[in-house]
Scaffold this active site. Structure first.
Site, PDB file in Angstrom:
ATOM      1  N   ASN A   9      24.110   0.747-110.540  1.00 28.11           N
ATOM      2  CA  ASN A   9      23.021   1.705-110.747  1.00 28.11           C
ATOM      3  C   ASN A   9      23.666   3.029-111.160  1.00 28.11           C
ATOM      4  OD1 ASN A   9      20.871   3.439-110.584  1.00 28.11           O
ATOM      5  ND2 ASN A   9      20.596   3.274-108.366  1.00 28.11           N
ATOM      6  N   TRP A  10      23.591   3.311-112.446  1.00 27.50           N
ATOM      7  CA  TRP A  10      24.277   4.515-112.955  1.00 27.50           C
ATOM      8  C   TRP A  10      23.501   5.793-112.662  1.00 27.50           C
ATOM      9  CZ3 TRP A  10      26.249   2.609-118.480  1.00 27.50           C
ATOM     10  CH2 TRP A  10      27.128   1.534-118.286  1.00 27.50           C
ATOM     11  N   LYS A  11      22.296   5.637-112.157  1.00 25.84           N
ATOM     12  CA  LYS A  11      21.445   6.788-111.792  1.00 25.84           C
ATOM     13  C   LYS A  11      21.370   7.795-112.943  1.00 25.84           C
ATOM     14  CE  LYS A  11      22.739   6.067-107.001  1.00 25.84           C
ATOM     15  NZ  LYS A  11      22.761   6.612-105.658  1.00 25.84           N
ATOM     16  N   HIS A  98      13.734   2.363-105.145  1.00 26.70           N
ATOM     17  CA  HIS A  98      14.995   2.922-104.653  1.00 26.70           C
ATOM     18  C   HIS A  98      14.685   4.096-103.726  1.00 26.70           C
ATOM     19  CE1 HIS A  98      18.828   5.072-104.699  1.00 26.70           C
ATOM     20  NE2 HIS A  98      19.388   3.907-105.030  1.00 26.70           N
ATOM     21  N   GLU A 100      15.907   6.983-103.540  1.00 31.79           N
ATOM     22  CA  GLU A 100      15.846   8.323-104.148  1.00 31.79           C
ATOM     23  C   GLU A 100      14.441   8.617-104.677  1.00 31.79           C
ATOM     24  OE1 GLU A 100      19.429   7.883-106.423  1.00 31.79           O
ATOM     25  OE2 GLU A 100      20.581   7.993-104.584  1.00 31.79           O
ATOM     26  N   GLY A 176      25.452   6.948-101.095  1.00 31.81           N
ATOM     27  CA  GLY A 176      26.144   8.129-101.613  1.00 31.81           C
ATOM     28  C   GLY A 176      26.804   8.978-100.542  1.00 31.81           C
ATOM     29  N   SER A 216      27.301   2.867-100.486  1.00 30.57           N
ATOM     30  CA  SER A 216      28.739   3.148-100.449  1.00 30.57           C
ATOM     31  C   SER A 216      29.591   1.885-100.467  1.00 30.57           C
ATOM     32  CB  SER A 216      29.088   4.032 -99.251  1.00 30.57           C
ATOM     33  OG  SER A 216      28.412   5.272 -99.348  1.00 30.57           O
ATOM     34  N   GLY A 237      26.174   2.273-106.552  1.00 32.33           N
ATOM     35  CA  GLY A 237      25.965   3.555-107.227  1.00 32.33           C
ATOM     36  C   GLY A 237      27.296   4.124-107.702  1.00 32.33           C
ATOM     37  N   GLY A 238      27.861   5.014-106.914  1.00 28.69           N
ATOM     38  CA  GLY A 238      29.070   5.752-107.304  1.00 28.69           C
ATOM     39  C   GLY A 238      30.192   4.873-107.846  1.00 28.69           C
TER      40      GLY A 238
HETATM   41  C1  PEP Z   1      22.507   3.203-104.700  1.00 26.32           C
HETATM   42  O1  PEP Z   1      22.057   4.305-104.957  1.00 26.32           O
HETATM   43  O2  PEP Z   1      21.868   2.198-105.011  1.00 26.32           O
HETATM   44  C2  PEP Z   1      23.799   3.135-104.032  1.00 26.32           C
HETATM   45  C3  PEP Z   1      24.070   2.092-103.337  1.00 26.32           C
HETATM   46  O3  PEP Z   1      24.628   4.232-104.182  1.00 26.32           O
HETATM   47  P1  PEP Z   1      26.139   4.360-103.623  1.00 26.32           P
HETATM   48  O4  PEP Z   1      26.852   3.081-103.931  1.00 26.32           O
HETATM   49  O5  PEP Z   1      26.707   5.529-104.355  1.00 26.32           O
HETATM   50  O6  PEP Z   1      26.026   4.587-102.151  1.00 26.32           O
END
Ligand code: PEP
Length: 253
Positions: A9-11, A98, A100, A176, A216, A237-238
């Site tokens: 997920n590049w957000k 999601h 967010e 995150g 994470s 994500g990250g």
């Molecule tokens: C996400 O937003 O779907 C996610 C899991 O982010 P991260 O891996 O950065 O915690």
């Protein structure tokens, strides 16, 4: 055996040019690698970059995902993108609900349900995100929260369609933050979700649905999480924003 699914997920990260570069590097990295066929790999760039990335990953084992969708086909919905449009861009998976958009932009369970129904009606695969906040976990209501979110998202979804879906269990406190759920914490909630699906749809649907962990996840902690019997992949994500870290998770899967 459920095939593991690793989705990036590049957000709201990367310009179109940067997205194209990352997609190009990923395609080159997985080319001819047997592990890339053993796992479903998905990248979810911004809407703006979907078309470009779609062309780059064509013919590779990487599939395209979008970060949201609207439930109507077209019309006066400023800022929104329809499932038809996503389909035309080559999208297969759509992330819905999601945390967010839920916490920052007022996304509701009712809207997640409408979107889930629409995505399935158009033959795409929803990745339905659920998860508790830290206060909810500390208040011992994780199962209640997750159960409410799953039941709401799947209202009116047939068993046949439910079996095709993906659920991402993403504890909000782990997204995150660098703080990951332990292998046991993740497995406990994934098992709970599968049990809930079994109650709603029966055991064969429950066994078919893939449940990703998100929060994470990185190359260093991925194998422990992915070894859990009910953890069928990751929503990343990250760590999906760089080839090496994303590849490390794919290899772990
Ligand atoms: C996400 O937003 O779907 C996610 C899991 O982010 P991260 O891996 O950065 O915690």
């Amino acid at each position: 055996m459920r095939k593991k699914i690793i989705a990036g997920n590049w957000k709201m990260n990367k310009t179109v040019a940067e997205s194209a570069q990352l997609a190009t590097d990923l395609v080159a990295a997985v080319k001819g690698q047997p592990y890339a066929e053993a796992v479903d790999i998905v990248v979810c760039p911004t809407f703006l970059a979907l078309d470009r990335v779609s062309g780059i990953i064509k013919g590779s084992p990487i599939k395209l995902g979008a970060q949201d969708a609207h439930w109507e086909n077209q019309g006066a919905f400023t800022g929104k993108i329809s499932v038809d449009m996503l389909k035309a861009a080559g999208v297969t998976y759509v992330i819905l609900g999601h945390s967010e958009p839920r916490t920052l932009f007022g996304e509701t369970d009712a809207n997640v349900n409408k979107k889930t129904l629409k995505v399935l009606a158009e033959g795409l695969i929803p990745i339905v995100c659920v998860g508790e906040t830290l206060a909810e976990r500390e208040g011992n209501i994780t199962e209640k929260v997750v159960s409410t979110q799953v039941k709401a998202a799947y209202q009116g979804v047939s068993a046949q369609d439910a079996a095709k879906t993906v659920i991402a269990y993403e504890p909000v406190w782990a997204i995150g933050t660098g703080r990951t759920a332990s292998d046991e914490q993740a497995q406990a909630v994934h098992k709970f979700i599968r049990g809930l699906l079994s109650e709603l749809y029966g055991s064969s649907v429950a066994e078919a649905v893939r449940i990703q962990y998100g929060g994470s996840m990185k190359a260093e902690n991925a194998s422990g999480l992915l070894k859990q019997p009910d953890v069928d992949g990751g929503l990343i994500g990250g760590a999906s924003l760089k080839v090496d870290s994303f590849l490390g998770i794919i290899k772990a899967a």
